[in-house]
Design an enzyme around this catalytic site. Structure first.
Site, PDB file in Angstrom:
ATOM      1  CD  GLU A 191      -1.529   1.888   2.711  1.00  0.00           C
ATOM      2  OE1 GLU A 191      -1.512   3.120   2.628  1.00  0.00           O
ATOM      3  OE2 GLU A 191      -1.295   1.267   3.774  1.00  0.00           O
TER       4      GLU A 191
ATOM      5  CE  LYS B  22      -0.725   4.576  13.608  1.00  0.00           C
ATOM      6  NZ  LYS B  22      -0.348   5.375  12.452  1.00  0.00           N
TER       7      LYS B  22
HETATM    8  N1  PSU Z   1      -3.799   3.709   9.353  1.00  0.00           N
HETATM    9  C1  PSU Z   1      -2.489   3.865   9.662  1.00  0.00           C
HETATM   10  N2  PSU Z   1      -1.647   4.439   8.752  1.00  0.00           N
HETATM   11  C2  PSU Z   1      -2.099   4.849   7.540  1.00  0.00           C
HETATM   12  C3  PSU Z   1      -3.478   4.665   7.225  1.00  0.00           C
HETATM   13  C4  PSU Z   1      -4.285   4.086   8.162  1.00  0.00           C
HETATM   14  O1  PSU Z   1      -2.086   3.503  10.735  1.00  0.00           O
HETATM   15  O2  PSU Z   1      -1.310   5.388   6.752  1.00  0.00           O
HETATM   16  C5  PSU Z   1      -3.989   5.050   5.867  1.00  0.00           C
HETATM   17  C6  PSU Z   1      -4.208   3.767   5.024  1.00  0.00           C
HETATM   18  O3  PSU Z   1      -3.835   4.026   3.696  1.00  0.00           O
HETATM   19  C7  PSU Z   1      -5.703   3.561   5.119  1.00  0.00           C
HETATM   20  C8  PSU Z   1      -6.193   4.990   5.135  1.00  0.00           C
HETATM   21  O4  PSU Z   1      -6.216   2.817   4.042  1.00  0.00           O
HETATM   22  O5  PSU Z   1      -5.257   5.671   5.966  1.00  0.00           O
HETATM   23  C9  PSU Z   1      -7.584   5.112   5.675  1.00  0.00           C
HETATM   24  O6  PSU Z   1      -8.023   6.414   5.496  1.00  0.00           O
HETATM   25  P1  PSU Z   1      -9.568   6.776   5.739  1.00  0.00           P
HETATM   26  O7  PSU Z   1      -9.780   6.647   7.222  1.00  0.00           O
HETATM   27  O8  PSU Z   1      -9.698   8.206   5.254  1.00  0.00           O
HETATM   28  O9  PSU Z   1     -10.354   5.814   4.917  1.00  0.00           O
END
Ligand code: PSU
Ligand code: MN
Length: 309
Positions: free
Chosen positions: A28, A160
């Site tokens: 990713e 997280k």
């Molecule tokens: N959680 C982490 N680090 C990250 C992300 C999530 O600990 O970098 C990133 C990932 O790419 C995940 C995205 O798919 O954030 C989710 O974002 P949102 O909550 O806007 O969908």
């Protein structure tokens, strides 16, 4: 032969690997563009690729460059992605605009799920998935929905603690996504090995995790989440990170941060407020997840074919 839309750019090495049934692990890239600062983001992206190669698998970092979905990035494009500039965060709904406008950016877990499935890649590694946000019942990451749809294994260190972890697990249950603890019964919370929450299944080996995924797919299921606790020597106690999380959530509300900016804002503020003690854990778990994904990948492939239209 599988046919990909013309805006895909499949790295020749990955194309050959997939055709011969060699193990491939996608990676990713929002973690590169929005998750970590430069130059740590570049270093960790390179280190994750090296972990995958170290286990005799092929790394395919997924990202959008000038409107092309790259599956397997050149060294130059990886550097360009990490250096920043105009980099979008590309989830499912952002592909169309990014492709049509020839934009560049990192793909989220949801975005990487789609590209992996299209390309015939069966597994990818990331740090943590998105989920249900605390005190914001309508802010639910598309990661969860897409996990229920794509037949791909996602290896992560849980989610997280900035998120509502019990609600995230409830949503995954509704969406029929198996949450497979890798050598653990407890759902890990990214920086921390513990959360007090349980997984829905446990795998003690790479082969067992792969067998679970293959059976799930044969039963018509979608994604499989494999959760791997951060290595013990780099783990932080959950209580240590809760103060910075509370402070970051308060700031996000005060500054009226919403939409796709919420997750990057919280991640970077928690990192700053914890004085970088979280960085070591973050780097450690990313490398560890890449290695575990490469081990599971050994059991997931058979010769197929993919071509670009
Ligand atoms: N959680 C982490 N680090 C990250 C992300 C999530 O600990 O970098 C990133 C990932 O790419 C995940 C995205 O798919 O954030 C989710 O974002 P949102 O909550 O806007 O969908
Ligand atoms: Mn959101």
């Amino acid at each position: 032969m599988k046919t990909l839309p013309k805006y895909y750019s499949l790295h020749p090495e990955i194309n050959t690997a997939l055709q011969t049934g060699a193990p491939v692990v996608a990676l990713e890239s929002t973690v590169i563009t929005h998750g970590l600062p430069y130059p740590e983001n570049l270093q960790i992206a390179q280190a994750m690729e090296a972990e995958v190669r170290g286990k005799n698998a092929f790394p395919a970092t997924v990202a959008v460059i000038d409107g092309h979905i790259h599956v397997g990035l050149s060294a130059e494009n990886l550097e360009r992605l990490a250096a920043g500039g105009e980099m979008r965060k590309i989830s499912v709904r952002d592909y169309g605009p990014a492709i049509a406008q020839k934009a560049s950016g990192g793909t989220t877990v949801a975005g990487t799920l789609i590209a992996s499935e299209h390309a015939g890649i069966k597994i990818f590694a990331t740090g943590g998935i998105g989920g249900v946000h605390r005190d914001a019942p309508f802010d639910i990451s598309t990661d969860l929905d897409q996990l229920s749809k794509s037949q791909v294994v996602v290896v992560c260190a849980g989610a997280k603690a900035i998120l509502d972890l019990p609600a995230t697990l409830e949503r995954l249950e509704t969406l029929a996504v198996p949450v497979v603890g890798y050598q653990t019964d407890e759902f890990p919370a990214f920086y921390s090995r513990e959360s007090g929450l349980t997984v829905s299944a446990r795998a003690d080996s790479a082969n067992e995790a792969a067998e679970i995924a293959k059976a799930h797919w044969q039963m018509g299921g979608g994604g499989v989440l494999v959760v791997v606790p951060v290595p013990e020597e780099d783990a932080l106690p959950m209580a240590e990170i809760e103060g910075p999380i509370q402070a970051a959530l308060k700031e996000a509300a005060e500054q009226n941060i919403h939409g796709q900016a919420v997750t990057p804002f919280l991640l970077s503020r928690v990192s700053e407020l914890s004085h970088g003690s979280s960085m070591q854990a973050n780097l450690s778990l990313l490398k560890n997840n890449a290695r575990v994904a490469a081990e599971i990948a050994q059991f997931l492939y058979s010769p197929t074919g993919t071509q670009i239209a």
